[in-house]
Design a protein around this motif. Structure first.
Motif: not given
Length: 110
Positions: A84-87, A53-55, A107-110, A22-26
């Motif tokens: 949960v990090i920040g907002r 996997l969704v932010k 699927p979250w990287r594709a 998730a670190h690299h996801l927007d």
């Protein structure tokens, strides 16, 4: 408490791996001043169905606590809170209907 009765579907080891992914996801979904609406839940459901996997980002004008929002969203979507990090919160929901072949990216990287 109801949220303690719901068993997580992922292990702590899987959660740690998903945190790294998730670190690299927007953020794909944004909670605004209207809070958690039916339209927002529809968008989140679509995102979880296709990406798993969704932010989710909460704007400063969102009048909801980020941890409360994470819990509400995870319960409404039958998903796991990864972090949960920040907002920002990250949710995961496995979709067994997504086509997977050996060697495919998740699927979250594709």
């Amino acid at each position: 408490m109801a949220d303690q009765e719901r068993q997580s579907k992922i292990t702590s080891k899987e959660r740690a791996a998903l945190r790294g992914e998730a670190h690299h996801l927007d953020p794909l979904v944004h909670v605004g001043k209207e809070g958690i609406t039916d339209a927002l839940l529809g968008s989140l459901d679509d995102a979880l169905r296709t990406h798993e996997l969704v932010k989710v980002a909460l704007t400063k004008s969102a009048e909801v606590d980020v941890k409360d929002a994470a819990r509400q969203l995870s319960e409404a979507m039958d998903a796991d809170v990864v972090q949960v990090i920040g907002r920002t919160t990250t949710l995961y929901r496995h979709n067994p209907e997504l086509e997977r072949r050996k060697g495919d990216l998740p699927p979250w990287r594709a």
